[in-house]
Design a protein around this motif. Sequence first.
Motif, PDB file in Angstrom:
ATOM      1  N   ALA A 286      -3.053  -2.275  -9.405  1.00 38.76           N
ATOM      2  CA  ALA A 286      -3.312  -1.552  -8.160  1.00 38.76           C
ATOM      3  C   ALA A 286      -4.729  -1.002  -8.208  1.00 38.76           C
ATOM      4  CB  ALA A 286      -2.329  -0.414  -7.989  1.00 38.76           C
TER       5      ALA A 286
ATOM      6  N   GLU B 269       0.846  -1.202   0.000  1.00 41.62           N
ATOM      7  CA  GLU B 269       0.000   0.000   0.000  1.00 41.62           C
ATOM      8  C   GLU B 269       0.881   1.251   0.000  1.00 41.62           C
ATOM      9  OE1 GLU B 269      -2.895   0.091   3.157  1.00 41.62           O
ATOM     10  OE2 GLU B 269      -3.529   2.142   2.716  1.00 41.62           O
TER      11      GLU B 269
ATOM     12  N   ARG C   2      -3.496   0.523  -3.381  1.00 47.99           N
ATOM     13  CA  ARG C   2      -3.306  -0.866  -2.939  1.00 47.99           C
ATOM     14  C   ARG C   2      -2.713  -1.643  -4.094  1.00 47.99           C
ATOM     15  NH1 ARG C   2      -5.454  -2.416   2.117  1.00 47.99           N
ATOM     16  NH2 ARG C   2      -4.141  -4.199   1.601  1.00 47.99           N
ATOM     17  N   ILE C   3      -1.620  -2.349  -3.845  1.00 49.85           N
ATOM     18  CA  ILE C   3      -0.811  -2.901  -4.933  1.00 49.85           C
ATOM     19  C   ILE C   3      -0.819  -4.426  -4.934  1.00 49.85           C
ATOM     20  CG2 ILE C   3       1.544  -3.028  -5.854  1.00 49.85           C
ATOM     21  CD1 ILE C   3       2.001  -0.298  -4.376  1.00 49.85           C
TER      22      ILE C   3
ATOM     23  N   ALA D  16       2.096   5.194 -10.167  1.00 49.74           N
ATOM     24  CA  ALA D  16       1.885   3.749 -10.315  1.00 49.74           C
ATOM     25  C   ALA D  16       2.436   3.227 -11.643  1.00 49.74           C
ATOM     26  CB  ALA D  16       0.398   3.424 -10.195  1.00 49.74           C
TER      27      ALA D  16
END
Lengths: 180, 180, 180, 180, 180, 180
Positions: B91, B65, B83-84, B118
């Motif tokens: 994510a 995260e 959140r990954i 990201a």
Amino acid sequence: MFKYQVDEHIYLAITEMRHAEALHSVIVENRDHIGQFLMFARIQTLEDTKSFVQASLSNFAAGTEIPTCIWYDNQLIGSIGLRISQANRSASIKYWISKEYEGKGVMTKCCKAMINYAFRELKLNRIEIRAIKENVRSRAIPERLGFKHEGTFRQDVKLNDELADSSVYGLLAEEWNSGS
Amino acid sequence: MFKYQVDEHIYLAITEMRHAEALHSVIVENRDHIGQFLMFARIQTLEDTKSFVQASLSNFAAGTEIPTCIWYDNQLIGSIGLRISQANRSASIKYWISKEYEGKGVMTKCCKAMINYAFRELKLNRIEIRAIKENVRSRAIPERLGFKHEGTFRQDVKLNDELADSSVYGLLAEEWNSGS
Amino acid sequence: MFKYQVDEHIYLAITEMRHAEALHSVIVENRDHIGQFLMFARIQTLEDTKSFVQASLSNFAAGTEIPTCIWYDNQLIGSIGLRISQANRSASIKYWISKEYEGKGVMTKCCKAMINYAFRELKLNRIEIRAIKENVRSRAIPERLGFKHEGTFRQDVKLNDELADSSVYGLLAEEWNSGS
Amino acid sequence: MFKYQVDEHIYLAITEMRHAEALHSVIVENRDHIGQFLMFARIQTLEDTKSFVQASLSNFAAGTEIPTCIWYDNQLIGSIGLRISQANRSASIKYWISKEYEGKGVMTKCCKAMINYAFRELKLNRIEIRAIKENVRSRAIPERLGFKHEGTFRQDVKLNDELADSSVYGLLAEEWNSGS
Amino acid sequence: MFKYQVDEHIYLAITEMRHAEALHSVIVENRDHIGQFLMFARIQTLEDTKSFVQASLSNFAAGTEIPTCIWYDNQLIGSIGLRISQANRSASIKYWISKEYEGKGVMTKCCKAMINYAFRELKLNRIEIRAIKENVRSRAIPERLGFKHEGTFRQDVKLNDELADSSVYGLLAEEWNSGS
Amino acid sequence: MFKYQVDEHIYLAITEMRHAEALHSVIVENRDHIGQFLMFARIQTLEDTKSFVQASLSNFAAGTEIPTCIWYDNQLIGSIGLRISQANRSASIKYWISKEYEGKGVMTKCCKAMINYAFRELKLNRIEIRAIKENVRSRAIPERLGFKHEGTFRQDVKLNDELADSSVYGLLAEEWNSGS
């Protein structure tokens, strides 16, 4: 064993560490086949399987997962698990089955058992099944069980170094209660 | 502060425990408003906020995260987190913003920053945003940013004892790279 | 990235696991050189570096450390960290930099940034820097920044199987506030 | 008890949870007095003392601390602990004693025992004692034992909302071996 | 050392990690011999011994075990431990000793010390000793100390792939207090 | 539910957190009665029951316990658990049942099921049952099932501030296999 009897041949049993070797054998034999499903494809060694089982047991102890193996005439042939969000009263089901037992309705019966467990015992409200879009056989299961197709997620899952789309299906308790 | 400068007024900063009180104040002031978003609606006390921050920091340490607060002229006005899933190179983004700052494009700018982070820094491939279907303002953000609407999940989220549908949007790295 | 911009070339960024390989390369290239500093000298393998990063991230989540890497034109060239005692409102700074970038004032600028962060954002009251007594270049940094030499610890640090004396420097918030 | 006999009246014993109540009583009776020392001043309730003891026991299990209570004719009268850095082969000693037993040389004897333990059994090389600068009685102990005054740290310790300077003393194994 | 002096030659000391190598040497030299006792028989490598010591230290920190080594003229010759149930105010003693020191009454003296510690300091009420039924020498110890034989457990312990019966002995505080 | 069907009315199911309230109600209703058994007598509040369930689930995840509740016509009426020592291939069974259901052979049937599970599925070799010596009804169960009385432990268990003797019974796989 602590099990959920599905029919006279099939039952689901909470996955325990002593099942790790049987589980690993079936995964190894079915590696290409399982690659079409959402789980297990990254497992290589028995140690990986044991870590996977240990993580599932920790989730079970925390109340966020019901990890089970599928047994047919006392032989381990696949697995089916429930991941639970108590906050949203929802869960998702993930499954795979050995190639040899595919096409006999086993998976559909097991899903039905898990759905009954989730709606009637755990009192959840929504169940999700996510299948690889290209895997027609896997998608047929939620469709047959009355799930609604709720979306298609592009490049959602990485399997064998390729990104695959997934089809997402949802079922509500009210639909199941009225329908089965 | 360790921050991601979004524009001359706005920056994102990794949430730290020393921000818990400021964060809690904004949550309390915006409780009804935040109830329309997917996060934070269950927080009641400062202890809840601190537990939430501690959990986010543990996720950050585990690499799953990126929890940040949104600051406008050095005032905390909301939060946005990533959140990954390294395994799937994907994510999801979750966000909310104080009512006072809504409708000024702040959230859209913050999402854009997170998407750049990201795709360009974390080298992820897919980003998902899930918004309450009824919350038109919240849904407008992914739509404005070029996300594809990929599905509608019925009764997906429990908020204030009611179950709400959610709209799920997806964006791929190749779309963002070509498009911005 | 979540960073603290020091000047147009240099920024500090919270150390994340994805930096471990870049960090390890610089450590390996500078092993002899780093041996003059207080940290990292015991790292041998990439696994050691990853353990080190994981421990730092856990400390960050616990609020006792701000671990950062130093980046110059987007290249990792060293690290600087803050160890915090909330109880005593104090912290210590530890740092090292690649040989190639030494002597250009980079480290002094990075320390200045960390000191500002510690005094102005974290509202700490005292900062300590401990340098190997023999390492004139390392000691020059606190001296240049107005730290007071507060003590010399004999045989304080074991490096490469030898025990070295360390020079300890202290700076108070009131000194920094009045002086910069 | 598992103890280190210091003289016919005094022994040190590893602090165990069953000592928490006796320890807490002495801390409460000596609160103002202990406030002059570096430890324990923040303890308020029996729960605080138990948490303190539990943390010390975890450190003992990890090999980083030797936490002991001081007993005089089988009565708990203070505590003395060793914090260990195996990497640097060094340790620091922290201590306090009930007001009633002060000025009788008890603390000096206990320190001597700990120093022997650290140098001869643990084979450490350096011991540090840090005392509040204003606490002449506390500083007298390292001075009497042949420690070298190695530094004065300004505003190093926060006690009762005030910041106090500390005097830091060091002793090397070679000095002790030759001198006692 | 923090120890319990048994007689002029013998003392018990809380097992610390720094004793692991000495402990391992004695275990290796006495492998066949120790196989007759209830503990340690499964240890193979120094890593096993270290894990064993670490687990014992964690139990000590949790208050459920007093793990000690037996020293004779400053040489490690065996170990004796107390496992404690606070809830039932009871404990069990486990021990083994190097072959070389067997038959000299060392073990009996060490048990006596542990019993005194358990009844008088820890205020426990019952102590159990479980010995391999076939190991006459090991069984002689509780018998000599006034324990009552309370049962024989068939195939209770697996040692070297064989299942052995164990003899269980009990001693109550009231018996010890009146008798020694 | 994941269960072990004992007869048409009775099944055992792995204890889950969602059973905590039903379990607590039966414990509260049967407090005096349960006091005669070895377990649960110290539980006071629902929080105690939840802690007990959580500890059991952690043991299940670690493979050292099979914690189950006893259900009769879908009503929770007691519990029975298996504590496992893989190293010695042995286990102990602990149980209690609501007063209302006592004297109907329920407990004997449940034990029989657990014994089958332990010997046939878990491949263990020895099972122990420990009952309060004064509790004739509880002792009757192992006696009826062919366990051998292997010992009487004096003052073995503390219940309601009194110390009670326990009777210990053992059963070997070879006895069960030949006898049932």
